[in-house]
Design a protein around this motif. Structure first.
Motif, mmCIF file in Angstrom:
data_model
loop_
_atom_site.group_PDB
_atom_site.id
_atom_site.type_symbol
_atom_site.label_atom_id
_atom_site.label_comp_id
_atom_site.label_asym_id
_atom_site.label_seq_id
_atom_site.Cartn_x
_atom_site.Cartn_y
_atom_site.Cartn_z
ATOM 1 N N ARG A 134 0.830 -1.206 0.000
ATOM 2 C CA ARG A 134 0.000 0.000 0.000
ATOM 3 C C ARG A 134 0.868 1.261 0.000
ATOM 4 N NH1 ARG A 134 -5.183 1.475 1.541
ATOM 5 N NH2 ARG A 134 -5.546 3.551 0.657
ATOM 6 N N LEU A 135 1.943 1.274 0.760
ATOM 7 C CA LEU A 135 2.844 2.419 0.756
ATOM 8 C C LEU A 135 3.364 2.662 -0.655
ATOM 9 C CD1 LEU A 135 4.604 4.625 2.043
ATOM 10 C CD2 LEU A 135 6.280 2.837 2.588
ATOM 11 N N GLY A 136 3.820 1.612 -1.316
ATOM 12 C CA GLY A 136 4.323 1.759 -2.677
ATOM 13 C C GLY A 136 3.248 2.255 -3.628
ATOM 14 N N THR A 137 2.029 1.749 -3.451
ATOM 15 C CA THR A 137 0.916 2.173 -4.302
ATOM 16 C C THR A 137 0.645 3.661 -4.150
ATOM 17 O OG1 THR A 137 -0.132 -0.009 -4.213
ATOM 18 C CG2 THR A 137 -1.554 1.864 -4.755
ATOM 19 N N GLU A 138 0.672 4.155 -2.912
ATOM 20 C CA GLU A 138 0.407 5.578 -2.675
ATOM 21 C C GLU A 138 1.519 6.444 -3.251
ATOM 22 O OE1 GLU A 138 -2.336 6.924 -1.631
ATOM 23 O OE2 GLU A 138 -3.222 4.924 -1.402
ATOM 24 N N LEU A 139 2.764 5.990 -3.184
ATOM 25 C CA LEU A 139 3.858 6.741 -3.793
ATOM 26 C C LEU A 139 3.705 6.773 -5.311
ATOM 27 C CD1 LEU A 139 6.892 5.499 -1.643
ATOM 28 C CD2 LEU A 139 5.746 7.727 -1.527
ATOM 29 N N ARG A 140 3.271 5.661 -5.881
ATOM 30 C CA ARG A 140 3.034 5.645 -7.338
ATOM 31 C C ARG A 140 1.908 6.599 -7.718
ATOM 32 N NH1 ARG A 140 -0.785 3.257 -9.843
ATOM 33 N NH2 ARG A 140 -1.197 1.742 -8.176
ATOM 34 N N ARG A 141 0.838 6.609 -6.918
ATOM 35 C CA ARG A 141 -0.284 7.494 -7.216
ATOM 36 C C ARG A 141 0.135 8.956 -7.162
ATOM 37 N NH1 ARG A 141 -4.616 3.995 -3.614
ATOM 38 N NH2 ARG A 141 -5.249 2.564 -5.285
ATOM 39 N N SER A 160 -13.589 -13.968 -1.354
ATOM 40 C CA SER A 160 -14.168 -14.670 -2.497
ATOM 41 C C SER A 160 -13.569 -16.066 -2.532
ATOM 42 C CB SER A 160 -13.841 -13.929 -3.805
ATOM 43 O OG SER A 160 -12.462 -14.062 -4.123
ATOM 44 N N PRO A 161 -14.103 -16.967 -3.371
ATOM 45 C CA PRO A 161 -13.528 -18.311 -3.455
ATOM 46 C C PRO A 161 -12.047 -18.316 -3.827
ATOM 47 C CG PRO A 161 -15.691 -18.259 -4.496
ATOM 48 C CD PRO A 161 -15.337 -16.840 -4.167
ATOM 49 N N SER A 162 -11.583 -17.252 -4.469
ATOM 50 C CA SER A 162 -10.176 -17.200 -4.883
ATOM 51 C C SER A 162 -9.283 -16.526 -3.852
ATOM 52 C CB SER A 162 -10.053 -16.461 -6.227
ATOM 53 O OG SER A 162 -10.563 -15.152 -6.125
ATOM 54 N N GLY A 163 -9.876 -16.036 -2.741
ATOM 55 C CA GLY A 163 -9.064 -15.434 -1.698
ATOM 56 C C GLY A 163 -9.605 -14.087 -1.253
ATOM 57 N N THR A 164 -8.819 -13.379 -0.457
ATOM 58 C CA THR A 164 -9.206 -12.082 0.082
ATOM 59 C C THR A 164 -8.629 -10.975 -0.779
ATOM 60 O OG1 THR A 164 -9.280 -12.939 2.345
ATOM 61 C CG2 THR A 164 -9.119 -10.561 2.088
ATOM 62 N N ALA A 165 -9.484 -10.054 -1.214
ATOM 63 C CA ALA A 165 -9.044 -8.919 -2.025
ATOM 64 C C ALA A 165 -8.932 -7.684 -1.147
ATOM 65 C CB ALA A 165 -10.032 -8.673 -3.162
ATOM 66 N N PHE A 166 -7.849 -6.916 -1.327
ATOM 67 C CA PHE A 166 -7.629 -5.664 -0.625
ATOM 68 C C PHE A 166 -7.891 -4.536 -1.627
ATOM 69 C CE2 PHE A 166 -5.389 -8.862 1.651
ATOM 70 C CZ PHE A 166 -5.256 -8.450 2.973
ATOM 71 N N LEU A 167 -8.942 -3.765 -1.393
ATOM 72 C CA LEU A 167 -9.360 -2.728 -2.327
ATOM 73 C C LEU A 167 -9.054 -1.360 -1.733
ATOM 74 C CD1 LEU A 167 -12.850 -4.253 -3.227
ATOM 75 C CD2 LEU A 167 -10.633 -4.716 -4.299
ATOM 76 N N ASP A 168 -8.418 -0.490 -2.521
ATOM 77 C CA ASP A 168 -8.050 0.820 -1.973
ATOM 78 C C ASP A 168 -8.134 1.961 -2.965
ATOM 79 O OD1 ASP A 168 -5.658 0.598 -3.524
ATOM 80 O OD2 ASP A 168 -4.699 -0.502 -1.898
ATOM 81 N N ALA A 169 -8.637 1.723 -4.168
ATOM 82 C CA ALA A 169 -8.833 2.828 -5.103
ATOM 83 C C ALA A 169 -9.931 3.738 -4.559
ATOM 84 C CB ALA A 169 -9.212 2.302 -6.486
ATOM 85 N N GLU A 170 -9.790 5.039 -4.762
ATOM 86 C CA GLU A 170 -10.745 5.980 -4.183
ATOM 87 C C GLU A 170 -12.161 5.695 -4.636
ATOM 88 O OE1 GLU A 170 -12.399 8.704 -1.831
ATOM 89 O OE2 GLU A 170 -10.321 8.006 -1.772
ATOM 90 N N SER A 171 -12.348 5.330 -5.895
ATOM 91 C CA SER A 171 -13.696 5.027 -6.389
ATOM 92 C C SER A 171 -14.281 3.810 -5.671
ATOM 93 C CB SER A 171 -13.670 4.783 -7.895
ATOM 94 O OG SER A 171 -12.817 3.689 -8.216
ATOM 95 N N GLN A 172 -13.437 2.818 -5.375
ATOM 96 C CA GLN A 172 -13.894 1.641 -4.647
ATOM 97 C C GLN A 172 -14.242 2.002 -3.212
ATOM 98 O OE1 GLN A 172 -10.301 -0.628 -5.390
ATOM 99 N NE2 GLN A 172 -11.386 -2.021 -6.762
ATOM 100 N N LEU A 173 -13.403 2.795 -2.576
ATOM 101 C CA LEU A 173 -13.665 3.189 -1.191
ATOM 102 C C LEU A 173 -14.969 3.964 -1.077
ATOM 103 C CD1 LEU A 173 -10.072 4.307 -0.074
ATOM 104 C CD2 LEU A 173 -11.230 2.135 0.429
#
Length: 283
Positions: A13-20, A239-252
């Motif tokens: 998540r830290l890396g994602t925010e720096l990329r954003r 979900s059946p495929s695992g746990t998803a971590f969602l953090d895009a502003e539109s998703q939030l």
């Protein structure tokens, strides 16, 4: 320093925010690399969470990206310098990494909002209930894997028992309370646990009865984890495929609205407790 073999969700998540921040500034990774005497490949590792970023590097990047949000920069610095070795580290190499990621995320949460439809929330489960849930997996788990999962689930309750505790609000469908994952006694004990927990000042349990009209939210199950800033919130969905971590502003934004909508369909905490009491008496 060698790249991490498997970054945690928090490091990613830290890396994602720096990329954003970089993308908002209209810059390419190769353009930024020169500022840090680095390479595009190394910048990519930082933004993917495979390499760390010091406080100095985070602040230099934020300044280069013309980020004027001091609260955000300070929150990212806190993430980059955090060296917490929480209780979940005892399970590294024992449980799948996602178990550790969830516990770490909850540890740093400013609030927890949860919606469950078919199971009692993990944070409210009794040991017997948790064992019954994990024991129903196909293929069946050996005891060496079942026991750590149950222990991990119970130890996640640390966020509700620390000082100060993390504020927790959950909306539970009546179906989750009526489905017997074990026998009557197990179910009765589980309902008592929910009632006991609901008496805590920082816990709010609300129930959606079967007879609620116009409720089509069977797919609304989620956990919304508050970050130090709304921008740094995270939503978890299983979900059946695992746990998803969602953090895009539109998703939030979407899941904030969904939680409020589901919560409006539920009984208030007092009437919810009355319903749980009635269900317990029926057993």
């Amino acid at each position: 320093m060698a790249p991490r073999s498997r970054p945690t969700a928090r490091q990613v998540r830290l890396g994602t925010e720096l990329r954003r921040l970089r993308e908002a500034a209209g810059l390419k990774a190769r353009e930024v690399a020169g500022l840090l005497s680095s390479t595009s490949a190394q910048m990519s590792q930082v933004e993917a969470g495979f390499a760390g970023a010091s406080e100095e590097r985070v602040r230099r990047l934020a300044a280069h990206y013309a980020c004027a949000d001091e609260s955000l920069v300070n929150a990212l610095v806190a993430m980059s310098t955090d060296r917490t070795q929480g209780w979940w580290e005892e399970f590294r190499g024992v449980l799948p990494p996602v178990f550790l990621d969830v516990a770490e995320l909850e540890h740093h949460a400013t609030f927890l909002h949860e919606v469950v439809i078919t199971h009692v929330p993990g944070l409210l489960q009794t040991p017997d209930y948790a064992r019954a849930v994990f024991g129903y997996m196909v293929p069946e788990l050996p005891e060496s894997e079942l026991t750590p999962r149950v222990e991990h689930r119970l130890r996640r309750r640390a966020v509700m028992e620390c000082d100060p505790p993390v504020p927790y609000r959950t909306v539970v469908h009546e179906a989750a309370l009526r489905i017997r994952v074990g026998d009557r006694e197990l179910t009765r004990a589980q309902l008592r646990r929910i009632l006991d927990e609901s008496e805590r000042k920082h816990v709010a349990v609300r129930i959606i009865p079967f007879d609620t009209d116009h409720f089509a939210g069977a797919s609304a199950a989620m956990m919304h984890v508050g970050g130090p800033l709304p921008r740094l919130d995270t939503v978890l969905r299983d979900s059946p495929s695992g746990t998803a971590f969602l953090d895009a502003e539109s998703q939030l934004q979407r899941f904030r609205r969904l939680f409020r909508k589901v919560e409006r369909a539920s009984l208030d905490p007092i009437r919810s407790r009355d319903l749980i009491h009635r269900l317990a008496k029926e057993l």
